[in-house]
Structures are given as C-alpha cells and as structure tokens.
Motif scaffolding. Structure first.
Motif: not given
Length: 341
Positions: A267-273
C-alpha cells in the motif's frame, strides 16, 4: 464468622446485586432485538434462527475483543456509558472487514464489586453499539470476583457473530495493483494505544482544554467511543464494490493495512491526504513521539480503509453518505508492505 449473614455475601459476592443488574439491563437489551432472535434473556445460551437471514450459502464469521486499558480512563473519570460501544465496535468492525453482516453479540463483564447502576451504564453502551451495528444482544455474563479485581475495577469483553454469502466474503484475494485506497474517518483514538495515551497524559486531570483539542475537554476526547462502520460498508460489500477492507486497530497502518492483500502487494499512502485528528497532533507533541511511529500505533484519523477498483471509486463515494478520503493506491511490493510518503 457470623452465621447471621449469608456466607457468599461475607466473601464479597452480592447475589442480589447480580439479580438487580439483570433486571436493569432488560430494557437496554430490548432495543437490540432483530429478526432471528429466539428465547429470552437469562437462559443458559443465546439463540438465533439463521433461516430468517435469507442467505443462500451462509458462512458464519466471528470476532472477539475487549476494550483494553481505555477502561482505566472510564474508571478514572467515572464515565461508563460509552465504553460498551467500544467493545461492540472492536468486534463488529473486524467482521465487517471480512464482509459479514453482524447478527448477534454477547458481552462479559467482570468486576470486583457489583454496583448495579454502574454496570447498567456499561451494558447500555453495549446496547447502543449493537443498535448501531444492527446486531442483537442475545446474552452475556456478569462475574463478581473480589480479590481478582479492586472494588472500582471491571473488565469488559465481547463476542460477535456475523453472516456472509460465501461469494461475497472479503478475504483479500480480489485486491490488485492499481486499486484505490479509500479511508473512512475515525471518531478519535478508538480503543488502541491507550497504554501509551495514559502515559502521555498521566499528570492531567482530564478537565484540561488543550490548544490542539479545539475547545473540548481532554477526558471527553479520550473517551470518545469507537466508531462503528457496519451501516456504511455493508451495502458496498453486497453491491460487490469493495475488494479489500482493513480495520485500523492496534498496530496502526503498518500492521493492519497489509492484512487485506496478498504478500506480493503493498500500500502506498500519502500522509498529506489523511485527515489527522487534533488528538493525534496533541499525542505526538506532548508525548514527543516520532511522526513515523504514530502510524505504527494509531489510526491517525482513518478508522477503516477500503481497497476499491478505480472504476468503482465514484460509485462508492456516492453510496457512502459522508466524506470519503482517497489516500493512496495498491502497488506491486518492493521491500515494504506499507509505504507512507
């Protein structure tokens, strides 16, 4: 030892108080009744008629959990009417992650001294959780154990059973690279990481209004009950719109997200999202916790994560009557199961 007093009472167990608890909780249990419930409260076993569900190839999916040391804050702040919802949530959110509709729930309360008014509040919270989950509270047990627990102490655990069509079980096998990760907001810390939470705020009374908490008292934020996701997610499962589901509990993103897909994926997750809640900012600040470590412990504002095919994202957002956060994607695995950038 006096012969004028009941021997069991002299040992610290009040049988009459136990009877009173049963009478007090009947009205709360009645709120949770649903089609399929058989028998009445107080029998030796709870009964449920599966033929009422209309499921063609039924698979029973079960979950059990407790509340953990969040209970210690409920005891400290003498607030017991929401902790039961936490117990239900921890169980039913797990089984909805497997695609199951909760059918019924049983609870277990152990205490050092049976105080009927307090235990009624606890069970009222359990009943509220069951109502939110659509599950019937069909049984339970209250155990008074002086010597095992202090007079003010109690523990709480629960057990949920749900049902799923065999063809609709969510087991991670449908998750593939390119799937979009959608997040549903948490209500707060939920019911994990409280050993650390209590250490961070050990010297606080709970009445403080920290600058980060936007006007709320600390104790109210810490005891905010765990959110239940059944009614938002079950229609998505039945419509075949979800490939994978992760309930973000102990272990945060790092431990829980990989549980919904195969070993060759990540899983690739964006912290700012991620809509990080104020309480997590406060914990990170006052606990001097590394930002990266926060994602290994807490839900950070996302209580449930869905893996959805790109073509179904808009439909999912349309069916869920709240804001849905698009926070990342499923990718082919390299060296990590979860990549947070």
């Amino acid at each position: 030892m006096s012969k004028n007093k009941n021997a069991y009472a002299q040992s610290g167990v009040d049988v009459e108080a136990g009877y009173e608890v049963v009478e007090r909780i009947k009205k709360h249990v009645a709120r949770t009744e649903r089609l399929g419930v058989m028998g009445a409260l107080g029998g030796f076993g709870g009964m449920f008629d599966l033929t009422t569900t209309g499921v063609k190839e039924p698979v029973l999916i079960s979950g059990t959990d407790g509340v953990g040391t969040k209970l210690m804050l409920a005891i400290k702040y003498d607030k017991h009417d929401t902790i039961g919802q936490d117990c239900v949530a921890m169980c039913v959110n797990d089984i909805i992650a497997a695609g199951a509709e909760p059918l019924y729930f049983l609870d277990y309360v152990a205490t050092g001294k049976n105080v009927p008014e307090k235990l009624e509040q606890v069970v009222a919270g359990v009943a509220e959780g069951c109502v939110q989950a659509g599950a019937a509270l069909i049984g339970g047990e209250t155990a008074e154990m002086p010597g095992m627990y202090g007079e003010d102490d109690y523990d709480l655990a629960g057990f949920a059973v749900g049902i799923a069509e065999k063809s609709q079980i969510i087991d991670g096998s449908k998750v593939k690279a390119g799937d979009v990760l959608l997040g549903l907001a948490s209500s707060g810390i939920h019911s994990n990481g409280y050993s650390l939470v209590r250490r961070v705020f050990a010297d606080y009374t709970g009445d403080e209004v920290l600058p980060e908490l936007e006007g709320q008292k600390l104790k109210d934020v810490l005891l905010e009950p765990t959110r239940i996701y059944v009614k938002q997610v079950l229609p998505l499962v039945k419509a075949g719109l979800v490939n994978g589901i992760a309930h973000i509990t102990g272990g945060g993103f790092i431990e829980n997200v990989p549980r919904m897909f195969a070993d060759n994926l990540a899983a690739e997750i964006g912290k700012d999202k991620i809509p990080v809640l104020p309480i997590f900012k406060a914990l990170e600040k006052y606990g001097e916790i590394k930002h990266e470590e926060m994602f290994e412990i807490f839900n950070m504002g996302i209580g449930l994560m869905l893996a959805v095919s790109p073509e179904n994202v808009d439909k999912v957002k349309e069916l869920v009557d709240e804001e849905v956060y698009e926070i990342g994607h499923i990718v082919e695995k390299t060296d990590q199961n979860v990549i947070i950038r």
